[in-house]
Enzyme design. Structure first.
Site, PDB file in Angstrom:
ATOM      1  N   GLU A 258       0.771  -1.366   0.085  1.00 17.56           N
ATOM      2  CA  GLU A 258       0.160   0.157  -0.161  1.00 17.56           C
ATOM      3  C   GLU A 258       0.865   1.396   0.045  1.00 17.56           C
ATOM      4  OE1 GLU A 258      -0.752  -2.538   2.148  1.00 17.56           O
ATOM      5  OE2 GLU A 258      -2.885  -3.067   1.842  1.00 17.56           O
TER       6      GLU A 258
ATOM      7  N   PHE B 144     -11.476  -6.084  14.791  1.00 16.94           N
ATOM      8  CA  PHE B 144     -10.455  -6.695  14.177  1.00 16.94           C
ATOM      9  C   PHE B 144     -10.134  -5.396  12.957  1.00 16.94           C
ATOM     10  CE2 PHE B 144      -9.138  -9.030  10.251  1.00 16.94           C
ATOM     11  CZ  PHE B 144      -7.976  -9.290  10.705  1.00 16.94           C
ATOM     12  N   GLN B 145      -8.885  -5.113  12.651  1.00 14.05           N
ATOM     13  CA  GLN B 145      -8.392  -4.265  11.797  1.00 14.05           C
ATOM     14  C   GLN B 145      -9.045  -2.769  11.896  1.00 14.05           C
ATOM     15  OE1 GLN B 145      -8.674  -6.160   7.979  1.00 14.05           O
ATOM     16  NE2 GLN B 145      -6.345  -6.964   8.268  1.00 14.05           N
TER      17      GLN B 145
ATOM     18  N   MET C  34      24.068   9.105  -0.109  1.00 15.12           N
ATOM     19  CA  MET C  34      24.007  10.247   0.320  1.00 15.12           C
ATOM     20  C   MET C  34      24.061  10.371   1.773  1.00 15.12           C
ATOM     21  SD  MET C  34      22.558  12.986  -0.981  1.00 15.12           S
ATOM     22  CE  MET C  34      21.559  14.331  -1.123  1.00 15.12           C
TER      23      MET C  34
ATOM     24  N   LYS D 298     -17.736  -0.041   6.766  1.00 18.27           N
ATOM     25  CA  LYS D 298     -18.057  -1.246   5.793  1.00 18.27           C
ATOM     26  C   LYS D 298     -19.828  -1.148   5.773  1.00 18.27           C
ATOM     27  CE  LYS D 298     -17.799  -6.327   5.500  1.00 18.27           C
ATOM     28  NZ  LYS D 298     -17.326  -6.347   3.837  1.00 18.27           N
TER      29      LYS D 298
HETATM   30  C1  LIG Z   1      12.488   6.202   3.857  1.00 16.29           C
HETATM   31  C2  LIG Z   1      13.709   6.918   3.968  1.00 16.29           C
HETATM   32  N1  LIG Z   1      14.530   6.362   4.983  1.00 16.29           N
HETATM   33  C3  LIG Z   1      15.751   7.213   5.044  1.00 16.29           C
HETATM   34  C4  LIG Z   1      15.998   8.262   4.356  1.00 16.29           C
HETATM   35  C5  LIG Z   1      17.431   8.870   4.676  1.00 16.29           C
HETATM   36  N2  LIG Z   1      18.265   8.687   3.335  1.00 16.29           N
HETATM   37  C6  LIG Z   1      18.134   9.917   2.332  1.00 16.29           C
HETATM   38  S1  LIG Z   1      19.287   9.512   1.203  1.00 16.29           S
HETATM   39  C7  LIG Z   1      19.752   7.979   1.687  1.00 16.29           C
HETATM   40  C8  LIG Z   1      20.603   7.030   0.822  1.00 16.29           C
HETATM   41  C9  LIG Z   1      19.904   6.540  -0.340  1.00 16.29           C
HETATM   42  O1  LIG Z   1      20.683   5.633  -0.774  1.00 16.29           O
HETATM   43  P1  LIG Z   1      20.650   4.990  -2.336  1.00 16.29           P
HETATM   44  O2  LIG Z   1      19.049   4.623  -2.501  1.00 16.29           O
HETATM   45  O3  LIG Z   1      21.375   3.903  -2.312  1.00 16.29           O
HETATM   46  O4  LIG Z   1      20.822   6.340  -3.153  1.00 16.29           O
HETATM   47  P2  LIG Z   1      22.162   7.105  -3.152  1.00 16.29           P
HETATM   48  O5  LIG Z   1      22.432   8.014  -2.260  1.00 16.29           O
HETATM   49  O6  LIG Z   1      23.391   5.889  -3.117  1.00 16.29           O
HETATM   50  O7  LIG Z   1      22.311   7.351  -4.474  1.00 16.29           O
HETATM   51  C10 LIG Z   1      18.946   7.721   2.881  1.00 16.29           C
HETATM   52  C11 LIG Z   1      19.573   6.637   3.869  1.00 16.29           C
HETATM   53  C12 LIG Z   1      15.130   8.845   3.386  1.00 16.29           C
HETATM   54  N3  LIG Z   1      15.290   9.828   2.844  1.00 16.29           N
HETATM   55  N4  LIG Z   1      13.880   8.134   3.258  1.00 16.29           N
END
Ligand SMILES: Cc1ncc(C[n+]2csc(CCOP(=O)(O)OP(=O)(O)O)c2C)c(N)n1
Ligand SMILES: [Mg+2]
Lengths: 575, 165
Positions: free
Chosen positions: A51, A113-114, A469, A163
């Site tokens: 979802e 439930f749910q 990142m 529902k």
């Molecule tokens: C749901 C979520 N969890 C954590 C983060 C923090 N975060 C931002 S960029 C990143 C790394 C992303 O890694 P990847 O998908 O391999 O992309 P890259 O930066 O290596 O290109 C993280 C952990 C986020 N933005 N969203």
């Protein structure tokens, strides 16, 4: 009067709202609705595999078509799984109507439930949330939901459907008009204010247009381009505003903000008039507020009163729809002599062009350059991370090349499902998803959806074996303490491993094999020489998605970078 | 940071109070008191909200409230001529004879009614401005050991003839 079940009125409502696609995942509390959908052909139901991804798909569909995206899920876990998707849409002003099943009215409060209080859970991330309390209000509530989602500053609206109400008989009347005393979005421009703003513009020596996502949402690209051509005033965009003007336009300087271009960030810093349209001045754009556009008078046009003077104090606030405002402006502006100012901007552009430190081997820039050269009618959808920033830096956009990206929330896992949604809404267009190895795995199960729907989305997976990142931040500001960012790490690895070696464990999963196991295609690219052929191969696959896995260097950094809280002109330019 | 007053007209629906209080909590606005009740139109509720903020935050709060679909009207009462009162009950127990006499005197001076009592307890009802209620509580808590306070939060309405606040 004709008496019909709630489910029947719901389907009628969807049809009257022009809905052709519903993203739906069934469950006990919505089986009646799915049964009603089974009995008709006008509305197609897509079955995602989660979802969260479902909402991102509706979001990608909505952003790329301008229509309202419709989600339908069961209560409890089905509804709570939507939360991240709803928040993502809310922060980027995407119109969605999210329908969730709810337990029978008289069981609400019994921890049935749910049973989940999804209205309560999403109250701060929805434009509006409402539970249908009585069958007789169903039509009115649905009408209002669509209206609220799409008008003013668009956003997600949640409608909770008990529902019992959905099987109850009642009128089949679907109202034609809406009258909400607490919601009267106005788009009209205050001409007096606008004239004042234009006067400021005329008096300025170093004006700049700062364009945000509002201009894209309002579909005001043509008007903006006219305005810029007419006034000869240079333009910068936020990440969400990118593509509102052709990125090759002579007066375009690039994005501002944390990973903005040197010229754009300097232009903000040195301008004497900042004319902003459709931006909310997020901290990723402004960085240190007190230093932001410190020499400038600021005009701010936005459809949301609450965005004005929230983060940045402005001299002239104008509440209006971007398109109407720009159209009105076109009557009052004239050509500006910006020769000197443009010269200055050109020197900044020339001294620090956007580039990569090391453009040797297989790099993001080379892949994006290839996309720029190869495609002229495509939607590029990114996930979140370094690959996203490089895309927003190097991708060329124009009226036929568009970008979708999660800005306000920066939601990893957004890219691939949103690309699926974009493809469903734009069958004739090429859809390219650019994802990281981390984010791709946050919704990888959607390969099944894309295979089932025969969607030939090309997924460019930038695999740098890391959460790049975050790793970049650790490289720059945490003395290379690579804490929990290596996606190759296994139990046997040195806990404080500081980089790659030839002995690194193999990557898990094998994305090529994984793609194939789903019935999709997978291609692995390890050298820049293979970029072209990989795309050619991918384009041959017209029946299912193709992952092109690019094996890339983990040490590459996105530059320039402004550290959070530092002034915008304080850019890290090299490392 | 200054004290501000807002009168808020909202839809009389389930969840609206949660929406408004959630907005204050979620955005870390400084909510001090909030009262709510139905108006002459039973589909509309009216809230009186007291909060503390600087000028900019206050502007933002009003805009954020206005932005809620459920909010019909936001009125800034901070500098308007209004009538504003708060209901306060104070129960004082374990009183000596002398205490009782003192309490009756206080009630007279403060214009407070004593609405219930027994040989060693008194229940006061006070409908005053919030600051007068504060004064009363301060006085009682310094002079008496066992007091119990319940206050309703202020309600306010625009004046008809007053032009000064
Ligand atoms: C749901 C979520 N969890 C954590 C983060 C923090 N975060 C931002 S960029 C990143 C790394 C992303 O890694 P990847 O998908 O391999 O992309 P890259 O930066 O290596 O290109 C993280 C952990 C986020 N933005 N969203
Ligand atoms: Mg990565």
């Amino acid at each position: 009067m004709k008496q019909v079940r709630g489910t029947s009125l719901l389907v009628k409502a969807l049809r009257e709202e022009g809905v052709d696609t519903v993203f739906g995942y069934p469950g006990g509390l919505v089986t009646d609705i799915f049964d009603e959908l089974y009995l008709q052909d006008a509305i197609k139901v897509i079955l995602p595999r989660h979802e969260q991804a479902l909402v991102h798909e509706a979001d990608g569909y909505a952003r790329s078509t301008g229509k309202v995206g419709v989600c339908l899920v069961t209560g409890g876990p089905g509804a709570t799984n939507m939360v991240t998707g709803i928040a993502t849409a809310y922060y980027d002003s995407v119109p969605l109507v999210c329908l969730s099943g709810q337990v029978t009215s008289n069981l609400i409060g019994d921890d049935a439930f749910q049973e989940a209080d999804i209205i309560g859970i999403t109250r701060s991330i929805c434009k509006y949330g409402v539970i249908v309390n009585e069958r007789k209000n169903l039509g009115k509530i649905l009408k209002e939901a669509f209206y609220i989602a799409r008008t003013g500053k668009p956003g997600p609206v949640l409608v909770d459907l008990p529902k019992n109400i959905m099987v109850e008989l009642g009128s089949d009347d679907y109202p034609e008009t809406v009258n909400l005393r607490g919601y009267k979005p106005s788009t009209k421009v205050h001409i007096g204010q606008l004239k004042k703003a234009v006067d400021l513009l005329k008096a300025s020596q170093k004006p700049i247009f700062l364009i945000g996502g509002g201009v894209n949402i309002a579909g005001a690209s043509a008007e903006l381009t006219k305005l810029v051509d007419l006034t000869k005033i240079p333009v910068v965009t936020t990440m969400m505003g990118k593509g509102s003007i052709d990125t090759k336009h002579a007066y375009y300087l690039g994005n501002v903000g944390m990973h903005g271009s040197y010229a754009a960030n300097m232009a903000i810093t040195e301008c004497d008039l900042l004319f902003s349209i459709g931006t909310r001045f997020s901290d990723r754009v402004t960085s240190k507020i007190s230093e932001f556009a410190r020499k400038a008078k600021i005009v701010h046009i936005d459809i949301d009163t609450a965005s004005i003077s929230k983060n940045i104090k402005v001299d002239i606030p104008i509440v209006a729809d971007a398109k109407e405002a720009i159209e009105a402006m076109l009557k009052y502006v004239k050509e500006h002599d910006t020769t000197e100012w443009l010269k200055q901007l050109e020197t900044w552009k020339a001294s620090h062009p956007l580039t990569m430190q090391n453009n040797q081997g297989l790099t993001a820039k080379k892949i994006l350059d290839h996309i720029n050269e190869t495609f002229n009618d495509a939607i590029i959808v990114t996930d979140v991370g370094q690959h996203q920033m490089w895309t927003t830096q190097f991708l060329e956009l124009n009226e036929n090349m568009k970008l979708l990206t999660s800005g306000g929330m920066g939601t990893m896992g957004y890219g691939f499902p949103a690309a699926i949604g974009a493809k469903i809404g734009n069958q004739e267009k090429q859809i390219i998803c650019i994802s990281g190895d981390g984010g791709m795995q946050m919704n990888i199960q959607e390969l099944a959806t894309a295979v089932a729907e025969e969607l030939p989305v090309i997924i460019c997976l930038f695999n740098n074996s890391s959460l790049g990142m975050v790793r970049q931040v650790q490289t720059l500001f945490y003395e290379k303490h690579y804490s929990s960012v290596c996606t190759r790490r296994r139990k046997a690895c040195d806990l404080r491993c500081s980089g790659s070696s030839d002995q690194c464990p193999v990557y898990s999963p094998d994305f090529v094999a994984l793609a194939k196991s789903y019935g999709a295609e997978g291609i692995r690219v390890t050298s820049d020489k293979e970029i072209g052929t990989a795309f050619e191969e991918a384009l041959k696959n017209t029946k299912s998605p193709t992952i092109i896995e690019f094996i890339m260097d983990k040490d590459e950094l996105v530059l320039p970078m402004v550290q959070g809280g530092k002034p915008l002109y304080n850019m890290i330019l090299e490392y | 940071m200054e004290k501000r007053w807002i009168s808020l007209f909202v839809e009389n629906d389930i969840g609206v109070l949660a929406k408004i209080s959630g907005l204050f909590a979620g955005k870390a606005y400084n909510l001090e008191s909030l009262t709510v009740g139905m108006t002459e139109d039973e589909t509309v509720s009216r809230m009186t909200i007291r909060l503390k903020s600087d000028d900019e935050t206050f502007e933002q709060i009003k805009k954020q409230l206005n932005r809620c679909v459920e909010v019909i009207k936001v009125i800034d009462f901070t500098n308007s001529p209004i009538h504003m009162k708060e209901l306060l009950f104070v129960k004082i127990r374990k009183c000596s004879k002398g205490d009782m006499e003192e309490l009756y005197r206080i009630a007279e001076v403060f214009g407070v009614s004593i609405i219930d009592y027994d040989p060693e307890s008194v229940l006061m009802e006070c409908v005053q401005t919030e600051s007068k209620n504060n004064d009363l509580i301060n006085l009682l808590s310094s002079d008496f050991k066992t007091i119990e306070v319940v206050r309703g939060g202020s309600v306010a309405i625009e004046s008809i003839s007053k032009t000064e606040w």
